[in-house]
Design a protein around this motif. Structure first.
Motif, short mmCIF file in Angstrom:
data_model
loop_
_atom_site.label_atom_id
_atom_site.label_comp_id
_atom_site.label_asym_id
_atom_site.label_seq_id
_atom_site.Cartn_x
_atom_site.Cartn_y
_atom_site.Cartn_z
N ARG A 5 0.83 -1.21 0.00
CA ARG A 5 0.00 0.00 0.00
C ARG A 5 0.86 1.26 0.00
O ARG A 5 0.51 2.27 -0.63
CB ARG A 5 -0.92 0.00 1.23
CG ARG A 5 -1.66 1.34 1.48
CD ARG A 5 -2.54 1.71 0.31
NE ARG A 5 -3.14 3.03 0.46
CZ ARG A 5 -2.60 4.17 0.06
NH1 ARG A 5 -1.38 4.19 -0.51
NH2 ARG A 5 -3.24 5.31 0.23
N PRO A 43 1.34 3.92 -5.59
CA PRO A 43 0.04 4.38 -5.08
C PRO A 43 0.14 5.80 -4.56
O PRO A 43 1.21 6.27 -4.17
CB PRO A 43 -0.24 3.40 -3.93
CG PRO A 43 1.12 2.97 -3.48
CD PRO A 43 1.99 2.96 -4.70
N ASP A 74 -7.76 2.92 6.18
CA ASP A 74 -6.66 1.99 6.43
C ASP A 74 -6.27 2.05 7.91
O ASP A 74 -6.22 3.14 8.50
CB ASP A 74 -5.44 2.35 5.58
CG ASP A 74 -5.67 2.09 4.09
OD1 ASP A 74 -6.71 1.50 3.75
OD2 ASP A 74 -4.80 2.47 3.29
N PRO A 109 -6.63 -2.84 5.31
CA PRO A 109 -6.95 -1.80 4.32
C PRO A 109 -8.42 -1.41 4.38
O PRO A 109 -9.26 -2.14 4.92
CB PRO A 109 -6.60 -2.47 2.98
CG PRO A 109 -5.76 -3.65 3.34
CD PRO A 109 -6.19 -4.08 4.69
#
Length: 922
Positions: free
Chosen positions: A725, A734, A882, A912
């Motif tokens: 992530r 990301p 998250d 998440p």
């Protein structure tokens, strides 16, 4: 009130209902997303809570709330004067000066938390106290009111301090109950007050509605000696049946706020039990009669089914041999005089007869109106376990388990609370459930079930009493928060003594209630996935073995805690006296809870640890670990520059792993853990930190769980999921998180070498960072007041931290600039600090500070660090963003309980957004 049948309809005018509904919609619009406000009559003027803020020294216990827009005084006292007891509800407050807190002003400006236009009006602290006296000892009640000047606004009122007094004929006190008429002249003569009589049933319903909406663990069931708290959905409260068992019984169908109807009743109630019991047993008090019932055997006077059928059941219609066929029926066929029967047996038979009758009539009325919730209250019940059991049995038996009898912890104060709410400016209408906190201070002392002395008002009285009456090593079998016979002190409650000095839990004559703190600045955390099902506590203390274990841990830690607390106050003789008194008081609380775990409401580990901190503050220990925290902060800040250089030499992936390892390693520094305290004697902070880093081996134990197809527990390490992530895969990167809330834990290495470097990394990636810390000290946890100074020192060695701290208003010069709008926030993403609203090592997201709630609205990452916040509480919590949970396990039992692990195992659990995996831990 007697129970003769008489239907009374409380009609509301149409226009009043429209006005009430309009007001409710206005309040909802003011607080979007919050639970519905508590209403009784919105046509009344309200306490002005706009701009409400906690004021005063945040390190002190129970900081005062400033109501800057409140122009009028509010009444402080209401009475319910019954035939047996006088119940008082009073509101305490005091004036304080507002501190010059630049950090808070900076946060309020950034998040748009308005204080409203400040005016020179009294600062009102919000605390509701519950006190009661025997009606036969009316003079004691009058002396209490006079001593505290409750009829004149209290000793802390502005009029008292200014020397001004209203004329006698202007003092009006709200009251309900028959005594409001009977003793009106006595109150006028002794106190110069006029009693404004409020309708008794109005008050009962208003008090019940308020409590059921305001107190999370107010209602409970009681079957076979077991108390179980029931969570009431505030949106699905009505209709319900309220059964008030006083001298007689009134049965009330409640359809809403201010909407109710008395649908039935009976003249066989508490007065019947007491009257017949007095004639038959010669008992001199209601409590004595109840006490007798504990030692009785009703089969000696009651005719049972087995007596009729030769010891056999009547199975055809579902009656067991032990079922009562006729109360007192056995005495018909026996040639005995009254003196031949044991008073204990008579008392128990009488109690069963009346309780079963009340339970059956109540259920039949519930059946008539299709209601399954029945709440019982009144003087007859008053927390007596066997009375509640018999009523519960009757409701369960006749409904075949379809209906429940429920009871209220504050049931004795329904009328007094309703009378208090009848004041035009009581202010309770706009408060919500999450804005009330119940605390259990020491009100007046007792030992061995016997009560000594008057309610204790100041600290020296508490300490002096303990030195006089409690010798070291004496087992305290009853709780400290007690009061003289017939009264309860501030936050106290009463219980009669049982045989000898032992106190049996089922002999309780009153439910245990504390002081209600009204804190308008508390809010529900807006990022909870589902606040309705959220439960903060991971460990279930209803398991008696768990309860015993944690009581043992707290008891073993107590001497070290007392030593630290005394040292924090310079080791003076006064500090030693207070330390000794604290140890005895907290030990008494533990003894009380071991006897009855549900005495103070539903008990979780977070509540238990918070109780310890509250008890410390009660004995004026502001920060027991202040010296240790300062020393460890200095030592950690000294080695921080070298750590940052080391981290900057790594590539992105290596650095992220090192940062998470660093947080886990630094979390070992915890003075709340016996195993970790022992480590402090084996090396310096940096030596222990590096040793902890070196011993780490992946996979960590992060979120082991058992699913339907898996019989053994897996080891799961969520770091790779978190890394994906943060860093992405290959060329695909990301976007960074917008804002991260970092819930920090301990002072020293934990925050300086663990969480600050992680915060720095997030800032480097363009994420706003909010450090969330305790509002009040707890063990060696860092507080929100301490963090700005720590950040300022760290910023001297790091441009990233310095620019972010300036943008977030944490540096002194920056704070001034923010107030005058001179800071260019576009220069850097900000690093900010907010308080969490807590004063313990855990966190309950149902009650957080308004500034944390404001900061959370734009957050998309939560990082919970430490055992208290990530394991003991919130391990199973789900959020709408998250969430990363990091902790080193420093308790072998907890490690085994959660994931069959070992002490010093590390937890790295990443969830998440939208993650709905259900983990089932045994």
């Amino acid at each position: 009130m007697d129970g003769t049948p008489n239907n009374i309809q409380n009609d509301n005018k149409g226009e009043k209902l429209k006005e009430c509904n309009k007001k409710e919609e206005e309040v909802k619009e003011m607080a979007p997303g919050s639970s519905a406000p508590i209403h009784r009559s919105s046509s009344r003027l309200q306490l002005d809570l706009s701009g409400a803020a906690i004021q005063g020294n945040f390190e002190e216990r129970n900081p005062t709330i400033l109501l800057p827009n409140q122009s009028d005084d509010i009444s402080h006292l209401a009475l319910d004067i019954g035939g047996s007891l006088i119940k008082l509800v009073y509101f305490s407050r005091h004036e304080e000066q507002s501190p010059d807190d630049k950090r808070k002003r900076s946060i309020k400006k950034r998040f748009g938390i308005s204080n409203g236009s400040r005016r020179s009006y009294p600062i009102l602290g919000g605390r509701l106290h519950f006190v009661k006296f025997e009606t036969g000892k009316l003079n004691e009640c009058l002396d209490f009111i006079s001593a505290k000047q409750l009829h004149r606004g209290g000793l802390d009122s502005p009029s008292w301090h200014s020397g001004t007094r209203p004329e006698d004929n202007t003092i009006i006190i709200k009251a309900t109950g028959g005594g409001a008429y009977k003793f009106a002249d006595v109150f006028k003569e002794r106190l110069g007050v006029s009693l404004d009589k409020e309708d008794e049933m109005d008050c009962l319903v208003a008090g019940a509605n308020f409590l059921l909406k305001a107190i999370r663990h107010e209602a409970f069931t009681h079957m076979e000696g077991q108390k179980e708290f029931v969570q009431i959905d505030h949106n699905d409260l009505f209709p319900y049946l309220l059964v008030n068992v006083g001298s007689g019984v009134s049965i009330i169908k409640v359809d809403g706020d201010g909407k109710f109807q008395r649908v039935s009743g009976t003249n066989v109630g508490g007065g019947t039990y007491w009257g017949l019991g007095r004639l038959l047993t010669k008992c001199n008090s209601f409590d004595e009669l109840l006490e007798l019932s504990q030692q009785g055997d009703n089969s000696n006077v009651d005719m049972l089914v087995g007596d009729i059928y030769g010891g056999m059941d009547y199975s055809k219609i579902g009656l067991s041999a032990s079922t009562i066929a006729s109360s007192f029926g056995k005495t018909i066929s026996e040639s005995k005089e009254l003196s031949d029967y044991r008073p204990e047996d008579i008392s128990l038979s009488l109690l069963r007869m009346i309780s079963y009758n009340i339970g059956q009539i109540s259920y039949l009325n519930a059946l008539r109106y299709g209601l399954k919730r029945i709440f019982f209250g009144g003087f007859f019940i008053r927390g007596h376990a066997y009375t509640m059991d018999t009523i519960s049995f009757a409701v369960h038996f006749w409904s075949k388990g379809q209906a429940q009898a429920m009871f209220l912890r504050h049931e004795g104060f329904l009328g007094a609370l309703g009378a208090f709410m009848s004041y035009e400016k009581h202010g309770l209408d706009v408060l919500r459930a999450h804005q009330l906190v119940e605390r259990f201070p020491m009100g007046a002392p007792c030992v061995g079930g016997k009560i000594h002395g008057p309610p204790l008002g100041d600290l020296n009285e508490k300490i002096s009493w303990m030195e006089k009456f409690v010798q070291k090593g004496t087992e305290i079998t009853a709780p400290v928060p007690m009061a003289p016979p017939g009264t309860t002190g501030v936050g106290g409650f009463e219980r009669p003594s049982s045989r000898g000095n032992a106190l049996r839990s089922d002999a309780s004559a009153a439910l245990n209630i504390g002081v209600l703190h009204l804190v308008p600045t508390l809010e529900v955390f807006p990022l909870l996935a589902d606040p309705k099902i959220y439960e903060p506590n991971t460990i279930d203390l209803s398991d008696h073995s768990e309860l015993e274990f944690w009581f043992m841990v707290l008891s073993e830690h107590l001497p070290d805690l007392v030593a630290k607390a005394v040292a924090s106050e310079g080791g003076t003789d006064d500090a030693k006296r207070r330390g000794d008194a604290f140890a005895r008081a907290f030990s008494a609380h533990l003894a009380r809870l071991m006897e009855e775990p549900a005495a103070y409401g539903k008990l979780g580990l977070a509540n238990l640890l918070e109780l310890r901190e509250e008890c410390l503050r009660e004995f004026q220990f502001v920060d027991a670990y202040i010296t240790i925290k300062q020393r460890e902060n200095e030592a950690s800040l000294a080695v921080l520059p070298d750590l940052l250089i080391e981290l900057d030499s790594m590539n992105e992936e290596e650095r992220l792993l090192a940062l998470i390892e660093g947080v886990l390693a630094a979390n070992i520094f915890d003075w709340g853990s016996r195993a970790c305290v022992d480590l402090y004697h084996k090396g310096t902070i940096i030596e222990i930190y590096r040793m902890s880093r070196k011993k780490m081996q992946r996979p960590w134990r992060a979120s082991s769980y058992r699913n339907k197809d898996l019989l053994s527990k897996d080891k799961v390490d969520d770091f790779d999921m978190f890394k994906k992530r943060m860093l992405g895969c290959g060329a695909k990167k990301p976007p960074p998180h917008r804002r991260a809330l970092l819930f920090v834990d301990n002072s020293g290495a934990d925050v300086v070498l663990g969480m600050l470097p992680l915060a720095r990394e997030l800032l480097r990636r363009g994420t706003e960072v909010v450090l969330v810390a305790n509002s009040l000290p707890a063990l060696n946890d860092v507080t929100a007041n301490e963090l700005p100074e720590i950040v300022a020192e760290a910023a001297k060695h790091c441009d990233i931290l310095r620019k972010a701290a300036e943008a977030g208003g944490l540096l002194v010069d920056a704070m001034v600039s923010v107030e005058h709008g001179l800071v260019d926030n576009s220069a850097s993403v900000p690093l900010m600090v907010v308080e969490n609203g807590c004063g313990g090592p855990c966190i309950d997201f149902r009650q957080v500070s308004s500034e944390l709630a404001a900061a959370a609205r734009d957050a998309d990452l939560i990082i919970l660090e430490g055992m208290g916040r990530a394991l003991h509480t919130n391990f199973n919590a789900r959020f709408r963003c998250d969430a990363l949970k990091l902790a080193m396990v420093k308790n072998q039992r907890l490690a085994e309980k959660l994931f069959n692990g070992n002490i010093y195992d590390c937890v790295c659990r990443f969830e998440p957004t939208g993650e709905q995996q259900q983990h089932n831990f045994s």
